[in-house]
Design a protein around this motif. Sequence first.
Motif, short mmCIF file in Angstrom:
data_model
loop_
_atom_site.label_atom_id
_atom_site.label_comp_id
_atom_site.label_asym_id
_atom_site.label_seq_id
_atom_site.Cartn_x
_atom_site.Cartn_y
_atom_site.Cartn_z
N ALA A 1 32.55 50.78 75.50
CA ALA A 1 31.10 50.96 75.56
C ALA A 1 30.40 49.63 75.74
N ILE B 1 29.16 56.68 79.02
CA ILE B 1 30.11 57.00 77.97
C ILE B 1 30.01 58.41 77.38
N ILE C 1 32.58 61.19 75.27
CA ILE C 1 32.28 61.66 73.91
C ILE C 1 32.35 63.19 73.85
N ILE D 1 37.04 71.07 80.50
CA ILE D 1 37.06 69.71 79.97
C ILE D 1 36.98 68.70 81.11
N VAL E 1 34.75 65.51 71.51
CA VAL E 1 34.21 66.49 70.57
C VAL E 1 34.81 67.87 70.85
N LEU E 2 34.90 68.25 72.13
CA LEU E 2 35.47 69.56 72.47
C LEU E 2 36.95 69.62 72.15
N CYS E 3 37.63 68.48 72.19
CA CYS E 3 39.05 68.45 71.83
C CYS E 3 39.23 68.15 70.35
N ASN E 4 38.12 68.19 69.59
CA ASN E 4 38.17 68.07 68.13
C ASN E 4 38.79 66.77 67.64
N GLN E 5 38.31 65.65 68.18
CA GLN E 5 38.76 64.37 67.63
C GLN E 5 37.59 63.37 67.62
N VAL E 6 37.69 62.36 66.76
CA VAL E 6 36.67 61.33 66.71
C VAL E 6 36.66 60.60 68.05
N PRO E 7 35.49 60.52 68.72
CA PRO E 7 35.43 59.90 70.05
C PRO E 7 36.08 58.52 70.11
N VAL F 1 35.65 56.25 72.31
CA VAL F 1 34.78 55.15 72.76
C VAL F 1 34.18 54.41 71.58
N PHE F 2 34.20 55.04 70.39
CA PHE F 2 33.67 54.33 69.23
C PHE F 2 34.73 53.39 68.65
#
Lengths: 221, 221, 221
Positions: free
Chosen positions: C166, C143, C147, C51, C151-157, C159-160
């Motif tokens: 961003a 950014i 992201i 990560i 994603v690899l930690c299984n959560q909504v990014p 930065v959004f």
Amino acid sequence: MLPSVSLLDSFQFSQFTTLLVIYLVAITAEAMSGALAAGRRNMDIFGVSVIAFVTALGGGTIRDMVLGHYPIGWTQHPEYVYLVISAGLLTTVVARYLHRIKRVFLLLDAMGLIAFSLIGCNVALELGYPPVVVVMSGMLTGISGGILRDVLCNQVPVVFRRELYASVSLAVCLLFLGLRTMEVENNLSTLVCFAAGLALRLLALHYHWRLPVFSYQQRWE
Amino acid sequence: MLPSVSLLDSFQFSQFTTLLVIYLVAITAEAMSGALAAGRRNMDIFGVSVIAFVTALGGGTIRDMVLGHYPIGWTQHPEYVYLVISAGLLTTVVARYLHRIKRVFLLLDAMGLIAFSLIGCNVALELGYPPVVVVMSGMLTGISGGILRDVLCNQVPVVFRRELYASVSLAVCLLFLGLRTMEVENNLSTLVCFAAGLALRLLALHYHWRLPVFSYQQRWE
Amino acid sequence: MLPSVSLLDSFQFSQFTTLLVIYLVAITAEAMSGALAAGRRNMDIFGVSVIAFVTALGGGTIRDMVLGHYPIGWTQHPEYVYLVISAGLLTTVVARYLHRIKRVFLLLDAMGLIAFSLIGCNVALELGYPPVVVVMSGMLTGISGGILRDVLCNQVPVVFRRELYASVSLAVCLLFLGLRTMEVENNLSTLVCFAAGLALRLLALHYHWRLPVFSYQQRWE
């Protein structure tokens, strides 16, 4: 409809039929593990095919994309695509019996991990990348199919938490590079890597070896 | 600021203005579906723009990266980027009315799926890839934008579970390849693929056709 | 084992040692933020390394893959790989003290975001891409590492959803492109971008500025 290219001729390890056979067994085993993961999410048979494909051939695809190694392997080997999708679909039929051969399955999976890692190292070596990239190419090939599978199934990748899975890939890559630097003959070197890698993986499974876990729950706000 | 390249000149289907128009409608519809998904996750307008972009143009981007087809389409068509981001932002304003035109939306979405699939097939054909890669390129273009959208919104991709969505893409690609092998004229072939694909998709939606689901809940431990 | 290539010689901003130093600080800070995210998911030290690597160098990797810019940066700079993995592992040791230097950390993170964005713009400019791609290349570099991490930690990014994160990248890219069009000298232009970007980010953090959020909960069925 298949292009007239022999599977053996173009395979980069053409001298070892053994490694090719192991590779085919490996992508089959990986495709099956992908299909089971898709079944846990109640996907339809199309989803099963995609996850089987991505688990088996996604690692090599990412490696080739990162190294700029075109055309990507499976695009020149349609038979690999048929093999992994068939394996995925077949799994939906035989799934209920698979836990009975759990040990066989884990063995095939370990052999696949090692075969993938060695193939990944070789591709980077042939492209003239520096040693650290060779090792990362081997690991990328070995473990990123499983990472993609878990991301598409919406869970934290198990390779970041499972018994020495990724560490076996790292050990095999380092050993392979070391033997090569010492100019050990290629077949012998492959054999040694396989023996050492399998031993490490099976011991890790038997004794539930794990890497130290980093747990951090502090909130900054 | 735009490069002086006409949208029509450089488009790979320059002979069919129709397919270009459908493509533009398609990326607009996909961008809107992306924006709605972002709204379900309470993203800010930047997140909305990114998800709209990725849903509409991500499939073609992944296809081009896998096939080694550089430069990637949208990098040569800044107007596509403006179009999809505008569509995404506009969606935040008109979202409350969209469910009233649900049928129109589903029709546009189906046309987009078919247009994406045909374009994907064509790109792989022009690069000289074997038939299985042509089919996979079509499907990759058709469905991976939606997969990326769902991964970024942290959910299991719906295309692995929805009514024949991906199957329509597969059917269209196979039909297109079959017609081409039989040397059917290009415009006619495109028309037939559209008619068959739309019919299949609309029937699937109407009768809630689904592929068989593989459900596997057995634990191995 | 390292290739005999000087870090300074081959760096694309060889004229500014300053930007290189900032870049190294930036990938270190990003690697640490990746390691903390991995710790929140109780990953083992291998997962932490992956990560950390992906957060720090993944943005540049995706940019290079999208632009067809091979070989990818870090494959020619093994020292970057060692640096980010060391930073990730070190973080597991010093994590408990990090919240005390939260302000320093946020400052480094903001500098990294700006440095990544400027580097991304420059890479696309050198490859001759049109302005909209230059801006997207900068943002992609700035950014997408974060992201991938999420994603690899299984959560909504995040930065959004985070305070203008961003948007700062976008503002810096637009400003950079504007100054370049006006033929402002390169060093001065970099300095102005840094000052403006840092000011914007720190003000956003202080006043909790946010972009408007799009919330859409309507079900269509």
